[in-house]
Design a protein around this motif. Structure first.
Motif, mmCIF file in Angstrom:
data_model
loop_
_atom_site.group_PDB
_atom_site.id
_atom_site.type_symbol
_atom_site.label_atom_id
_atom_site.label_comp_id
_atom_site.label_asym_id
_atom_site.label_seq_id
_atom_site.Cartn_x
_atom_site.Cartn_y
_atom_site.Cartn_z
ATOM 1 N N UNK A 184 0.861 -1.191 0.000
ATOM 2 C CA UNK A 184 0.000 0.000 0.000
ATOM 3 C C UNK A 184 0.893 1.236 0.000
ATOM 4 N N UNK A 185 0.794 1.989 -1.089
ATOM 5 C CA UNK A 185 1.642 3.156 -1.298
ATOM 6 C C UNK A 185 0.798 4.415 -1.075
ATOM 7 N N UNK A 186 1.438 5.464 -0.573
ATOM 8 C CA UNK A 186 0.757 6.756 -0.423
ATOM 9 C C UNK A 186 1.584 7.811 -1.141
ATOM 10 N N UNK A 187 0.900 8.810 -1.697
ATOM 11 C CA UNK A 187 1.578 9.792 -2.546
ATOM 12 C C UNK A 187 0.904 11.154 -2.375
ATOM 13 N N UNK A 188 1.704 12.128 -1.902
ATOM 14 C CA UNK A 188 1.209 13.499 -1.802
ATOM 15 C C UNK A 188 1.229 14.009 -0.373
ATOM 16 N N UNK A 189 2.065 15.024 -0.123
ATOM 17 C CA UNK A 189 2.124 15.616 1.213
ATOM 18 C C UNK A 189 2.669 14.672 2.272
ATOM 19 N N UNK A 190 3.520 13.736 1.847
ATOM 20 C CA UNK A 190 4.092 12.771 2.797
ATOM 21 C C UNK A 190 5.409 13.351 3.327
ATOM 22 N N UNK A 191 5.459 13.559 4.637
ATOM 23 C CA UNK A 191 6.618 14.228 5.245
ATOM 24 C C UNK A 191 6.759 13.778 6.709
ATOM 25 N N UNK A 192 7.631 14.426 7.444
ATOM 26 C CA UNK A 192 7.894 14.002 8.834
ATOM 27 C C UNK A 192 6.641 14.042 9.702
ATOM 28 N N UNK A 193 5.712 14.936 9.397
ATOM 29 C CA UNK A 193 4.480 15.013 10.202
ATOM 30 C C UNK A 193 3.483 13.923 9.833
ATOM 31 N N UNK A 194 3.382 13.614 8.541
ATOM 32 C CA UNK A 194 2.319 12.703 8.104
ATOM 33 C C UNK A 194 2.758 11.234 8.037
ATOM 34 N N UNK A 195 4.053 10.987 7.973
ATOM 35 C CA UNK A 195 4.523 9.594 7.875
ATOM 36 C C UNK A 195 4.054 8.744 9.066
ATOM 37 N N UNK B 42 16.664 11.532 6.673
ATOM 38 C CA UNK B 42 15.202 11.505 6.533
ATOM 39 C C UNK B 42 14.727 10.116 6.118
ATOM 40 N N UNK B 43 15.398 9.551 5.108
ATOM 41 C CA UNK B 43 14.991 8.240 4.600
ATOM 42 C C UNK B 43 15.139 7.157 5.686
ATOM 43 N N UNK B 44 16.252 7.204 6.410
ATOM 44 C CA UNK B 44 16.469 6.213 7.484
ATOM 45 C C UNK B 44 15.405 6.341 8.562
ATOM 46 N N UNK B 45 15.110 7.585 8.928
ATOM 47 C CA UNK B 45 14.089 7.830 9.954
ATOM 48 C C UNK B 45 12.734 7.280 9.489
ATOM 49 N N UNK B 46 12.371 7.595 8.230
ATOM 50 C CA UNK B 46 11.052 7.192 7.724
ATOM 51 C C UNK B 46 10.943 5.670 7.637
ATOM 52 N N UNK B 47 12.018 5.018 7.180
ATOM 53 C CA UNK B 47 11.941 3.564 7.002
ATOM 54 C C UNK B 47 11.954 2.829 8.339
ATOM 55 N N UNK C 131 13.677 15.752 -1.169
ATOM 56 C CA UNK C 131 14.651 16.561 -1.915
ATOM 57 C C UNK C 131 15.011 17.862 -1.211
ATOM 58 N N UNK C 132 14.112 18.369 -0.378
ATOM 59 C CA UNK C 132 14.411 19.647 0.287
ATOM 60 C C UNK C 132 15.005 19.450 1.692
ATOM 61 N N UNK C 133 15.132 18.193 2.113
ATOM 62 C CA UNK C 133 15.710 17.950 3.438
ATOM 63 C C UNK C 133 17.226 18.203 3.370
ATOM 64 N N UNK C 134 17.764 18.820 4.414
ATOM 65 C CA UNK C 134 19.212 19.063 4.454
ATOM 66 C C UNK C 134 19.968 17.742 4.535
ATOM 67 N N UNK C 135 19.295 16.696 5.017
ATOM 68 C CA UNK C 135 19.932 15.388 5.178
ATOM 69 C C UNK C 135 18.971 14.306 4.667
#
Ligand code: DX5
Ligand code: ZN
Length: 222
Positions: A171-182, A208-213, A200-204
Motif C-alpha cells: 500500500x503506497x501513499x503519494x502526496x504531502x508525505x513528510x515528517x508530520x504525516x509519515x 530523513x529516509x532512514x528515519x522514515x523507514x 529533496x528539500x531535506x538538508x539530510x
C-alpha cells in the motif's frame, strides 16, 4: 506488514542535473524511485513521457515506479515499459470499472508490475475485487498534478480499510508525505511512502529516509 520503503519522487528533483539527482537518491539509500507522468488532460499539468524515463533508466539501476496520471494509460503502457519502467501504476478513474480488468491485463503483459491509483475522493472498496490481481495500490493523499501540496487526512480511513482487508498487499501513499504525516500513514497501514519535497528539500535526505523507514505504527490505531 512489510518493511517501509521510501520512494523519492523525481518531480521535485532538479532536471538540469538529472543524473546527479539520481545518484543523490542512491547515495541516500533509496531502493526504489517514483516517476510522475502527467498529460495535461487527466491532470491539469504536463511533465514528460517515455523519452525522459529512458534517460533515467540509463542513469540508475534502481527500480522505476512510474505513476501514469494520463487519460489513456493502456495505450502507452508498452512504451513506458520499453523505456524502463519496472512498475506501472494507472488511475482507476482514467479507466473506469467496465475496463479495469482488461487494463490490468494489458499492463501485466508488458512485464511490468501493476499498480492501481486512487484519487482522494475515490472509494477503493468498489475496486477490492481487483486487488488480488495487482502488485500495489496507491492512495493519493493530495489531488494529483503538483508536488508540494498539503496532505488530505480524509484519505486515512480508506488506507485503514484496505490494510485490514489485504494484510500483505503493498500500500503506497503519494502526496504531502513528510515528517508530520509519515507516522500517521504508517499507523494506518501504508508501507510505501512517496516523498517529493520532503526528501529533496531535506538538508539530510539520507537521515530523513532512514528515519522514515524505521517508523513503526503507533500501537493503538487512531
Ligand atoms: C503529485 C505526484 C506526487 C508528487 C508528490 O501529483 O503524484 O508524486 O511528486 O510530491 P510531494 O511529496 O512534494 O507532495
Ligand atoms: Zn506520484
Amino acid at each position: 506488514m512489510a518493511a517501509i520503503t521510501v520512494l523519492p519522487s523525481l518531480l521535485s528533483a532538479d532536471f538540469s542535473r538529472l543524473a546527479e539527482e539520481l545518484e543523490r537518491c542512491e547515495a541516500a539509500g533509496a531502493r526504489r524511485l517514483h516517476v510522475d507522468v502527467m498529460d495535461g488532460h487527466f491532470v491539469p499539468n504536463l511533465t514528460f513521457g517515455p523519452f525522459i524515463i529512458e534517460a533515467m533508466r540509463r542513469s540508475t539501476k534502481l527500480p522505476l515506479d512510474v505513476h501514469l496520471m494520463i487519460s489513456d494509460p493502456v495505450r502507452y503502457a508498452r512504451d513506458f515499459r520499453s523505456a524502463g519502467a519496472d512498475a506501472i501504476t494507472i488511475h482507476v478513474e482514467a479507466v473506469g470499472p467496465r475496463d479495469i480488468a482488461t487494463a490490468i491485463d494489458r499492463v501485466r503483459v508488458t512485464g511490468a508490475q501493476v499498480g492501481l491509483a486512487f484519487n482522494p475522493d475515490t472509494d477503493p472498496e468498489l475496486w477490492f475485487p481487483h486487488f488480488h490481481t495487482v502488485d500495489l495500490v496507491m492512495f493519493m493523499t493530495v489531488y494529483p498534478g503538483f508536488g508540494g501540496q498539503a496532505f488530505i487526512p480524509q484519505v486515512r480511513p480508506r488506507i485503514r480499510a484496505t490494510r485490514s482487508a489485504f494484510p500483505s498487499l503493498a500500500i503506497q501513499v503519494d502526496g504531502g508525505i513528510n515528517r508530520d504525516t509519515i507516522p500517521l500513514v504508517v499507523t494506518d497501514g501504508a508501507d510505501r511512502l512517496v516523498t517529493g519535497n520532503a526528501f529533496f528539500k531535506d538538508a539530510d535526505p539520507a537521515g530523513f529516509l532512514r528515519w522514515a523507514e524505521a517508523c513503526k505504527p503507533a500501537r493503538s490505531r487512531e
